[in-house]
Design an enzyme around this catalytic site. Structure first.
Site, short mmCIF file in Angstrom:
data_model
loop_
_atom_site.label_atom_id
_atom_site.label_comp_id
_atom_site.label_asym_id
_atom_site.label_seq_id
_atom_site.Cartn_x
_atom_site.Cartn_y
_atom_site.Cartn_z
N ASP A 160 13.20 37.24 9.48
CA ASP A 160 13.77 38.45 8.49
C ASP A 160 13.03 39.05 9.30
O ASP A 160 11.44 39.11 9.21
CB ASP A 160 12.91 37.59 7.06
N THR B 39 18.61 42.38 4.21
CA THR B 39 18.27 40.94 3.82
C THR B 39 19.99 40.57 3.60
O THR B 39 20.56 39.75 4.69
CB THR B 39 16.90 40.20 3.43
N ASP C 79 16.19 32.96 -1.75
CA ASP C 79 17.34 32.15 -1.61
C ASP C 79 18.75 32.63 -0.90
O ASP C 79 20.00 31.75 -1.00
CB ASP C 79 17.52 32.13 -3.04
N ARG C 80 18.55 34.02 -1.12
CA ARG C 80 20.03 34.71 0.01
C ARG C 80 19.57 33.70 1.03
O ARG C 80 20.75 33.81 1.76
CB ARG C 80 19.98 35.91 -0.79
N HIS D 285 6.85 44.24 4.90
CA HIS D 285 6.22 45.16 4.29
C HIS D 285 5.91 45.80 3.35
O HIS D 285 4.67 47.17 3.36
CB HIS D 285 7.60 44.86 2.75
N ASP E 59 17.69 39.85 11.31
CA ASP E 59 18.75 39.89 9.59
C ASP E 59 18.54 41.92 9.77
O ASP E 59 19.56 42.82 9.53
CB ASP E 59 17.79 39.33 8.10
N HIS E 60 17.28 42.39 9.93
CA HIS E 60 17.47 43.74 10.62
C HIS E 60 16.23 43.87 11.20
O HIS E 60 14.95 43.08 11.48
CB HIS E 60 17.96 44.46 9.30
N HIS F 241 13.32 48.39 5.28
CA HIS F 241 14.06 49.17 5.99
C HIS F 241 14.90 49.25 5.76
O HIS F 241 15.47 49.98 4.31
CB HIS F 241 13.89 47.36 6.85
#
Length: 543
Positions: A35, A76, A159-160, A306, A349-350, A483
């Site tokens: 991530d 995300t 969770d995602r 972050h 994811d980014h 992001h």
């Protein structure tokens, strides 16, 4: 006669090739998403990595050095969905982590599902499922191809990050609930009770052991690839005056969500890897001739980014520790599955932008966009221009949603309203481009930001006017980073394939995130995900 003989030879060749596909299938496919991993983390920290983690994957695998997301927004939820579905938000429908649902007149979460219940906790944080994702993943297609015999397990702190990659047919997806519980949980979408191996892991107290002091892995003076330890560009943790090493997590826990604080340290990645090992053991993944899929997302890198930014000592330490966790996990796969019996891919994811306040100190244009003030000014403009109250239903994710009932009541032309709003927004500071629904639905962009916007635009779920900020400008506090843009710092991420059937090498040819799922599907000889738009990356396949 010669023609029939050639046809016979071709037929034999076809059956031989199909048999070869079956023979070459790995016992386990592990899809790893890190991530918020910028591509340049590989090159910046290369000399500090060991030989058995990132370096092993790159040196013995195939690396795509010019790999990009091909849509906006780079968040995300959309990122994980795109990696595993082989398409973009325009098709799979995960247009953000959360978005305004115009049909329900409320903000919805990408994995939220009130029709299911939590399993493993009394907290509502387990009410999650993949029901908002509109397409299949390659893991779904593997399940269908094997008559549901090939297993799929999704694991992530978020969770995602666990749910979306594993897809709709997964045997299970597990995510971490900190607070005062420190448990891995799931939802009734998958099961009504946790398996015994998950209960055993939770009851072992292993997760709680990661609530421990965090100091640098190596001497901090050796971390020359990152900025100063003490800067004005980092948040840090509540209860500690400075964002500097060391961090006494047991002392800081009470003011930082108790066991939630583990997520925002490299120890969250270590915990994820340990739980992944337990899943392989508990579910007997990779133990027969039918390919299983493990989706594994390392979320702590995002929390640390972050909090501290991409140039921090904390982010460097997190990646050096992740390198060790990867090395240990690969060694475990060697022993448990077999050195040439599994296939891994690793991507992100980014990416993430340098803290704009830091960039300003280097005289690079960057800054902060006040979205609350911008919304107030836009609403005032619309009220004055069209003499109508509540014409704007919602402004979020740099999208403007119009209220169609008010448009009808006031007898206003929707296209003209969009055009005027777009013209107004384009005059505002730090907004570089604006697109209307009409433009995105009737036009076809083939490159540039317009193309990225269009690939991330879902006709039913997205707004009526979308705007793009200048490079280096973000909607975020003035510390830490974020992001979401289509600029290279957010789109350029690693992509590495490793293991059974993978050719060694690298390329600077452009690849895109939706190419991953069709590549794995081709490798496994299964159907592409049903909305896939990417292409197989044939360079990786052993000749």
């Amino acid at each position: 006669m010669k023609r029939y003989f050639l046809a016979f030879i071709m037929l034999i060749s076809f059956f031989n090739s199909e048999a070869q596909i079956e023979e070459d299938k790995p016992k386990l496919v592990v899809g790893i998403v890190v991530d918020q991993m910028r591509y340049d983390y590989l090159t910046r920290f290369w000399n500090k990595f060991g030989e058995d983690g990132f370096k092993r994957l790159i040196n013995d695998g195939f690396s795509f050095k010019n790999n990009h997301f091909n849509y906006i927004p780079t968040y995300t939820g959309p990122g994980h969905a795109s990696v595993f579905t082989g398409t973009t938000p325009a098709a799979h429908g995960i247009i953000s982590n959360s978005w305004f649902n115009k049909f329900e007149d409320k903000v919805v979460y990408c994995a939220g599902d009130d029709s299911v219940e939590s399993v493993g906790t009394e907290s509502p944080v387990g009410k999650m499922s993949p029901h908002r994702m509109l397409s299949t993943t390659f893991a779904d297609e593997n399940r269908l191809h094997t008559q549901m015999k090939g297993k799929t397990i999704g694991i992530a702190l978020k969770d995602r990050g666990a749910i979306l990659p594993a897809g709709h047919t997964a045997n299970a997806a597990y995510w971490f609930h900190g607070q005062d519980e420190a448990k891995w949980i799931t939802s009734t979408f998958y099961m009504n009770e946790l398996p015994q191996w998950v209960k055993d892991f939770n009851n072992s107290g292993k997760a709680k052991t990661y609530l421990k002091p965090w100091n640098t892995l190596q001497d901090i003076t050796a971390y020359t690839e990152s900025g100063d330890d003490e800067t004005n560009f980092e948040f840090g943790f509540q209860g500690k005056e400075t964002a500097t090493f060391p961090y006494n997590l047991p002392e800081l826990a009470s003011k930082n969500g108790q066991y939630e604080i583990i997520k925002a340290t490299p120890f969250g990645n270590d915990l994820t890897a340990e739980f992944a090992k337990a899943a392989i053991e508990g579910e007997a993944l990779g133990q027969d001739g039918i390919t299983d899929v493990l989706t594994l997302s390392f979320s702590s890198t995002d929390y640390v980014g972050h909090n501290f930014g991409v140039n921090s000592k904390e982010i460097q330490d997190t990646y050096l520790r992740l390198d060790l966790a990867l090395a240990d996990f690969l060694k475990y796969l060697d022993q448990k599955i077999g050195e040439d019996e599994y296939t891994v891919f690793l991507t992100a994811d980014h990416g993430g932008v340098d803290v704009p306040a830091y960039l300003n100190t280097r005289r690079i244009p960057a800054g902060y966009f006040n979205d609350i003030k911008a919304k107030e000014l836009l609403e005032a403009y619309v009220k004055n221009e069209f003499k109508a109250d509540s014409l704007i239903q919602n402004v979020s994710n740099t999208q403007v949603f119009l209220d169609y009932d008010v448009l009808a009541q006031e007898d206003l032309d929707c296209d003209k309203v969009q055009e005027k709003i777009a013209h107004y927004l384009l005059q505002q500071p730090y907004i570089s481009r604006v697109y209307t629904r009409d433009q995105l639905q009737t036009g076809a962009f083939t490159n540039g930001i317009g193309y990225l916007i269009q690939q991330g635009y879902h006709q039913k779920r997205s707004g009526d006017v979308l705007f793009v900020l200048d490079p280096g400008y973000i909607i975020y506090p003035e510390k830490g980073t974020t992001h979401g843009s289509g600029f290279l710092y957010d789109t350029h991420v690693p992509l590495i394939f490793y293991g059974k059937g993978i050719e060694k090498g690298s390329t600077y040819e452009r690849s895109e995130i939706p190419d991953i799922a069709p590549t794995i599907s081709s490798f496994l000889g299964i159907s592409f995900p049903n909305a896939a738009t990417g292409k197989p990356l044939t360079e990786i396949l052993e000749k």
